[in-house]
Motif scaffolding. Structure first.
Motif, PDB file in Angstrom:
ATOM      1  N   VAL A   1     -12.717   2.946   1.179  1.00 18.96           N
ATOM      2  CA  VAL A   1     -11.091   1.942   1.333  1.00 18.96           C
ATOM      3  C   VAL A   1     -11.146   1.026   0.856  1.00 18.96           C
ATOM      4  CG1 VAL A   1      -8.593   1.011   2.198  1.00 18.96           C
ATOM      5  CG2 VAL A   1      -9.355   3.302   2.439  1.00 18.96           C
ATOM      6  N   GLN A   2     -10.602   0.438  -0.511  1.00 19.69           N
ATOM      7  CA  GLN A   2     -10.981  -1.099  -0.930  1.00 19.69           C
ATOM      8  C   GLN A   2     -10.470  -1.818  -0.950  1.00 19.69           C
ATOM      9  OE1 GLN A   2     -10.940  -0.115  -4.800  1.00 19.69           O
ATOM     10  NE2 GLN A   2     -13.018   1.155  -5.718  1.00 19.69           N
ATOM     11  N   LYS A   3     -10.400  -3.091  -1.459  1.00 21.65           N
ATOM     12  CA  LYS A   3      -9.686  -4.157  -0.145  1.00 21.65           C
ATOM     13  C   LYS A   3      -8.200  -4.238  -0.531  1.00 21.65           C
ATOM     14  CE  LYS A   3     -11.369  -9.216   0.245  1.00 21.65           C
ATOM     15  NZ  LYS A   3      -9.770 -10.117   0.161  1.00 21.65           N
ATOM     16  N   GLY A   4      -7.454  -4.692  -0.894  1.00 21.23           N
ATOM     17  CA  GLY A   4      -6.867  -5.337  -0.949  1.00 21.23           C
ATOM     18  C   GLY A   4      -5.401  -3.397  -1.061  1.00 21.23           C
ATOM     19  N   GLU A   5      -5.922  -1.967  -1.222  1.00 19.14           N
ATOM     20  CA  GLU A   5      -5.391  -1.436  -0.889  1.00 19.14           C
ATOM     21  C   GLU A   5      -4.449  -1.460  -0.238  1.00 19.14           C
ATOM     22  OE1 GLU A   5      -7.363   2.876  -3.063  1.00 19.14           O
ATOM     23  OE2 GLU A   5      -8.381   1.814  -1.350  1.00 19.14           O
TER      24      GLU A   5
ATOM     25  N   ILE B   1      -7.453  -6.424   7.577  1.00 15.90           N
ATOM     26  CA  ILE B   1      -7.291  -5.277   7.482  1.00 15.90           C
ATOM     27  C   ILE B   1      -6.053  -4.572   7.992  1.00 15.90           C
ATOM     28  CG2 ILE B   1      -7.519  -2.313   7.356  1.00 15.90           C
ATOM     29  CD1 ILE B   1     -10.925  -3.837   7.786  1.00 15.90           C
ATOM     30  N   VAL B   2      -4.631  -4.122   8.216  1.00 17.82           N
ATOM     31  CA  VAL B   2      -4.195  -3.791   9.020  1.00 17.82           C
ATOM     32  C   VAL B   2      -3.437  -2.083   8.976  1.00 17.82           C
ATOM     33  CG1 VAL B   2      -1.951  -4.196   7.640  1.00 17.82           C
ATOM     34  CG2 VAL B   2      -1.665  -4.716   9.853  1.00 17.82           C
ATOM     35  N   PHE B   3      -4.238  -1.661  10.634  1.00 13.48           N
ATOM     36  CA  PHE B   3      -4.015  -0.322  10.841  1.00 13.48           C
ATOM     37  C   PHE B   3      -2.461  -0.098  11.062  1.00 13.48           C
ATOM     38  CE2 PHE B   3      -8.680  -0.879  10.422  1.00 13.48           C
ATOM     39  CZ  PHE B   3      -9.024   0.038  10.331  1.00 13.48           C
ATOM     40  N   LEU B   4      -1.682   0.768  10.248  1.00 19.22           N
ATOM     41  CA  LEU B   4      -0.359   0.782  10.383  1.00 19.22           C
ATOM     42  C   LEU B   4      -0.391   2.563  11.553  1.00 19.22           C
ATOM     43  CD1 LEU B   4       1.361  -1.136   7.998  1.00 19.22           C
ATOM     44  CD2 LEU B   4       0.923  -1.751  10.036  1.00 19.22           C
ATOM     45  N   ASP B   5       0.216   3.373  12.455  1.00 19.95           N
ATOM     46  CA  ASP B   5       0.390   4.377  12.763  1.00 19.95           C
ATOM     47  C   ASP B   5       1.723   4.912  12.926  1.00 19.95           C
ATOM     48  OD1 ASP B   5      -0.332   6.940  13.101  1.00 19.95           O
ATOM     49  OD2 ASP B   5      -1.018   6.377  15.367  1.00 19.95           O
ATOM     50  N   GLU B   6       2.071   5.358  11.958  1.00 18.13           N
ATOM     51  CA  GLU B   6       3.558   5.650  11.804  1.00 18.13           C
ATOM     52  C   GLU B   6       4.141   4.452  11.828  1.00 18.13           C
ATOM     53  OE1 GLU B   6       4.891   9.491  13.095  1.00 18.13           O
ATOM     54  OE2 GLU B   6       2.758  10.439  12.699  1.00 18.13           O
ATOM     55  N   PRO B   7       4.933   3.617  11.217  1.00 19.15           N
ATOM     56  CA  PRO B   7       5.587   1.997  12.009  1.00 19.15           C
ATOM     57  C   PRO B   7       7.012   2.849  11.442  1.00 19.15           C
ATOM     58  CG  PRO B   7       4.381   1.929   9.241  1.00 19.15           C
ATOM     59  CD  PRO B   7       3.595   3.312  10.096  1.00 19.15           C
TER      60      PRO B   7
ATOM     61  N   ALA C   1       2.091  -8.581   2.592  1.00 12.10           N
ATOM     62  CA  ALA C   1       0.814  -8.896   3.546  1.00 12.10           C
ATOM     63  C   ALA C   1      -0.503  -8.410   2.632  1.00 12.10           C
ATOM     64  CB  ALA C   1       0.663  -7.814   3.908  1.00 12.10           C
ATOM     65  N   SER C   2       0.127  -6.696   1.568  1.00  6.34           N
ATOM     66  CA  SER C   2      -0.801  -6.935   0.829  1.00  6.34           C
ATOM     67  C   SER C   2      -1.390  -7.766  -0.416  1.00  6.34           C
ATOM     68  CB  SER C   2      -0.417  -5.744  -0.063  1.00  6.34           C
ATOM     69  OG  SER C   2      -1.312  -5.057  -1.009  1.00  6.34           O
ATOM     70  N   GLU C   3       0.160  -8.337  -1.244  1.00  4.50           N
ATOM     71  CA  GLU C   3      -0.228  -9.738  -1.756  1.00  4.50           C
ATOM     72  C   GLU C   3      -1.070 -10.788  -1.439  1.00  4.50           C
ATOM     73  OE1 GLU C   3       3.675 -10.510  -2.956  1.00  4.50           O
ATOM     74  OE2 GLU C   3       3.528  -8.637  -3.450  1.00  4.50           O
ATOM     75  N   LYS C   4      -1.117 -10.773  -0.233  1.00  4.68           N
ATOM     76  CA  LYS C   4      -2.135 -11.689   0.456  1.00  4.68           C
ATOM     77  C   LYS C   4      -3.270 -11.477   0.773  1.00  4.68           C
ATOM     78  CE  LYS C   4       2.097 -14.125   3.134  1.00  4.68           C
ATOM     79  NZ  LYS C   4       2.607 -14.068   4.443  1.00  4.68           N
ATOM     80  N   GLY C   5      -3.516 -10.025   0.568  1.00  5.37           N
ATOM     81  CA  GLY C   5      -4.752  -9.453   0.236  1.00  5.37           C
ATOM     82  C   GLY C   5      -5.688  -8.633   1.230  1.00  5.37           C
ATOM     83  N   ILE C   6      -4.695  -8.527   2.533  1.00  2.00           N
ATOM     84  CA  ILE C   6      -4.735  -7.819   3.531  1.00  2.00           C
ATOM     85  C   ILE C   6      -5.038  -5.945   2.981  1.00  2.00           C
ATOM     86  CG2 ILE C   6      -3.513  -7.261   5.239  1.00  2.00           C
ATOM     87  CD1 ILE C   6      -2.089  -9.585   6.155  1.00  2.00           C
ATOM     88  N   THR C   7      -5.795  -5.823   3.488  1.00  2.00           N
ATOM     89  CA  THR C   7      -6.070  -4.439   3.345  1.00  2.00           C
ATOM     90  C   THR C   7      -4.806  -3.335   4.265  1.00  2.00           C
ATOM     91  OG1 THR C   7      -8.139  -4.209   3.257  1.00  2.00           O
ATOM     92  CG2 THR C   7      -7.144  -2.289   2.894  1.00  2.00           C
ATOM     93  N   VAL C   8      -4.191  -3.057   3.486  1.00  5.58           N
ATOM     94  CA  VAL C   8      -3.134  -1.992   4.367  1.00  5.58           C
ATOM     95  C   VAL C   8      -3.533  -0.602   4.599  1.00  5.58           C
ATOM     96  CG1 VAL C   8      -1.240  -0.743   5.256  1.00  5.58           C
ATOM     97  CG2 VAL C   8      -1.602  -3.585   4.096  1.00  5.58           C
ATOM     98  N   PHE C   9      -3.768   0.025   5.822  1.00  7.79           N
ATOM     99  CA  PHE C   9      -4.128   1.549   6.177  1.00  7.79           C
ATOM    100  C   PHE C   9      -3.110   1.865   7.123  1.00  7.79           C
ATOM    101  CE2 PHE C   9      -6.312   4.600   8.336  1.00  7.79           C
ATOM    102  CZ  PHE C   9      -7.136   5.259   7.530  1.00  7.79           C
TER     103      PHE C   9
END
Lengths: 246, 372
Positions: free
Chosen positions: A28-32, A157-163, A182-190
């Motif tokens: 997984v790439q940064k910011g994705e 990175i933030v991990f979201l399980d069925e949010p 959050a993604s725009e702030k550069g946080i990778t979202v999984f």
């Protein structure tokens, strides 16, 4: 070359003779915004828990935020946020108390805590509820609050399980606005989800079937590959072959 | 340190919002200390006595009057048939039968010798034992009296008689409450501390909130300390309340130093809370934790020396009670409160409890796993 923040190599988890996650490898790439799809029981949550350092893998390798999951799980935890499937903030604390508690645990300074808390409550529109116990909030608001708490400390990175499980369509939309922000702030979202419209919002998605990754690409490429009109169809074609389910 | 401050703030908020816990801490010690010491009394009164009198003589009457006047016995039956009185034992109306044989008076005067028969219902062991013993001693007394009465002074043979006078130190009036109240307070503190801590971490597991904690970089010993300290404070509050009740209601003021008492209690609380937290880390549901804690509490209390003396237990039980933290607290409480013991006397117990505390808390920290 984009920076890689999650990397797994034949990562597996076995419970007795049941293999919940079977040699998955991906990056997984940064910011994705990375969608992690799969039917119930496909092994999504188990895989995610391994990446968060909540569960030790049985075999294989994985690196998260540049740290290795076996020996550096505490360093990983400093760099990630996590929102579990089950609501897991304290119901007997107020909104404000929950925010400041987790901010404090992550080591934010008092000034940061008060600034962030104020900004967060405004952003979520929870001014009136800020001093009420979390137990009384509707599910949608609880989920938005959990997400905000998960990204409070600016994780990589933030991990979201069925949010968005069980949440109404309007709140789901608002929730995705938070994810984009959050993604725009550069946080990778999984993120894992069962909603295929949400899969379309992701930059790339992987689809797990019976503990293995059956497909991984951007939504548009997947649709072309499987000659399908929507992600729904792609998912259906893949998941139909699943032997596990609940 | 900052992390612990946030943890403590959170725990105390949760405790003060939980009315059941507040009630438990405030009302339970007061109620139990008001009720239990009065009820848990070893002094057996109201023993139901049946008399089978085959003699019906003046001396038999005298004996019966003496027995009933002692205050320990209630005359439930008086007849000439053993069968009839035995039926009363069977129907639980009587606890004891005293059988006076025919010719009691005659033989006593002429032959200087007579036998009496006591039959005891031993289902209630304590009552039977004590009833038998009381009755025997009353009859012995009676015997002394008639000897003096019957033997004329001239012919009186001054047989050497050993008379025993006893004095009860540290509890001169043999008041059971002095003995029971410190013990009950010890158990109260143990129960409240043990159960609250055992149910706490497991509650976070049940509610899923522990996931959110485990995914943070929190240190394990910080987390355990964050749980330990609030309950330690509560334990001290309960104990102080108990001492207050003991003073106001029973007039019990510790003879020894309060400082010694609180020092020992502080370390003891760490041990028992560590034990609770350890159970909490083993269990997945509050129900499991509750049952496991209950099992240990039963053993701790019954083998802690409150109701039955440890000295009278068989050797294997004495060995078990050495691993029972409660027995040390009960012992030290009685030593300090009744006897006025100081550091010099209690340091062995203090050392052992400190070892318990270190071992149990270390084990709890190791056994609390952030990763499964």
């Amino acid at each position: 070359m984009k920076e890689i923040v999650i990397k797994t190599d034949r990562l597996s988890k076995r419970f007795g003779d049941f293999t919940a996650v079977n040699e998955i490898s991906f990056e997984v790439q940064k910011g994705e915004i990375f969608g992690f799809l799969g039917a119930n029981g496909a092994g999504k949550t188990t895989a995610m828990r391994m990446l968060c350092g909540l569960s030790v893998p049985s075999s294989g390798k994985a690196e998260v935020a540049g740290f290795e999951v076996y020996r550096q799980s505490e360093e990983i935890k400093r760099n990630i946020g996590y929102m579990s499937q089950k609501f897991s903030l304290y119901e007997d604390l107020t909104v404000l108390e929950n925010i400041s508690f987790f901010a404090g645990i992550y080591g934010l300074s008092n000034r940061e805590i008060s600034e962030k808390t104020k900004a967060l409550v405004e952003q979520l529109g929870l001014e009136k509820e800020a001093k009420k116990l979390v137990a009384g909030l509707p599910l949608g608001w609880k989920q938005k609050l959990s997400f905000s708490v998960a990204v409070l400390h600016q994780p990589k990175i933030v991990f979201l399980d069925e949010p968005t499980g069980g949440v109404d369509p309007v709140t789901r939309r608002q929730f995705w606005d938070l994810i984009y922000e959050a993604s725009e702030k550069g946080i990778t979202v999984f993120v894992t989800t069962h909603y295929m419209d949400e899969a379309e919002y992701c930059d790339r998605v992987s689809i797990m079937v019976d503990g293995k990754i059956a497909a991984l690409d951007s939504p548009s490429n997947l649709k072309t590959q499987f000659k399908a009109g929507s992600m729904d169809e792609v998912f259906y074609q893949l998941a139909r072959g699943a032997k596990r389910g609940d | 340190m900052r992390t612990i401050r946030f943890l403590l703030q959170k725990e105390f908020r949760q405790i003060f919002r939980n009315r059941a816990i507040l009630l438990l801490i405030g009302v339970m010690p007061v109620m139990q200390l008001l009720i239990l010491p009065l009820a848990a009394n070893y002094e057996v009164k109201n023993i139901n006595l049946s008399v089978v009198d085959h003699d019906r003589s003046a001396y038999a009457q005298k004996l019966i009057t003496k027995v009933t006047a002692s205050g320990y016995f209630k005359l439930r039956g008086y007849s000439a048939s053993f069968k009839e009185e035995l039926r009363k034992i069977e129907s639980d109306e009587s606890d004891l039968i005293l059988e006076i044989p025919q010719g009691f008076e005659r033989n006593l005067i002429r032959e200087d010798q007579q036998q009496l028969f006591i039959a005891v219902n031993a289902i209630n062991g304590v009552k039977a034992n004590l009833g038998g013993a009381y009755l025997t001693s009353i009859i012995r007394n009676f015997n002394e009296e008639i000897r003096i009465e019957l033997l004329p002074p001239g012919r009186f043979n001054p047989a050497p008689v050993i008379e025993i006078t006893a004095s009860n130190w540290y509890n001169p009036l043999m008041e059971y409450r002095f003995y029971m109240v410190p013990g009950i307070l010890a158990i109260l503190v143990t129960m409240i501390g043990g159960f609250l801590s055992a149910l706490n971490i497991v509650k976070e597991k049940e509610f899923g909130t522990i996931e959110q904690i485990n995914v943070t970089p929190i240190k394990k010993h910080h987390f355990i300390l964050g749980k330990l300290i609030p309950f330690w404070v509560l334990g001290n509050v309960v104990f102080s309340l108990g001492l207050l009740v003991a003073w106001l209601i029973y007039g019990i003021i510790p003879v020894g130093s309060l400082l010694v008492l609180y020092c020992f209690l502080s370390v003891y609380l760490l041990a028992i809370l560590g034990f609770g937290l350890l159970i909490s880390t083993f269990c997945d549901t509050q129900q499991q934790a509750m049952f496991i804690m209950f099992f240990f509490m039963m053993v701790f209390i019954l083998m802690g020396g409150l109701f039955t003396s440890i000295d009278s237990m068989p050797d294997w039980a004495k060995l078990v009670s050495r691993f029972n933290p409660v027995s040390y607290l009960i012992e030290v409480m009685r030593m300090v409160i009744l006897k006025g013991s100081g550091w010099k006397e209690i340091w062995p117990q203090f050392g052992i409890i400190a070892l318990f505390a270190v071992f149990l808390n270390t084990y709890a920290i190791i056994n609390y796993k952030k990763t499964s």
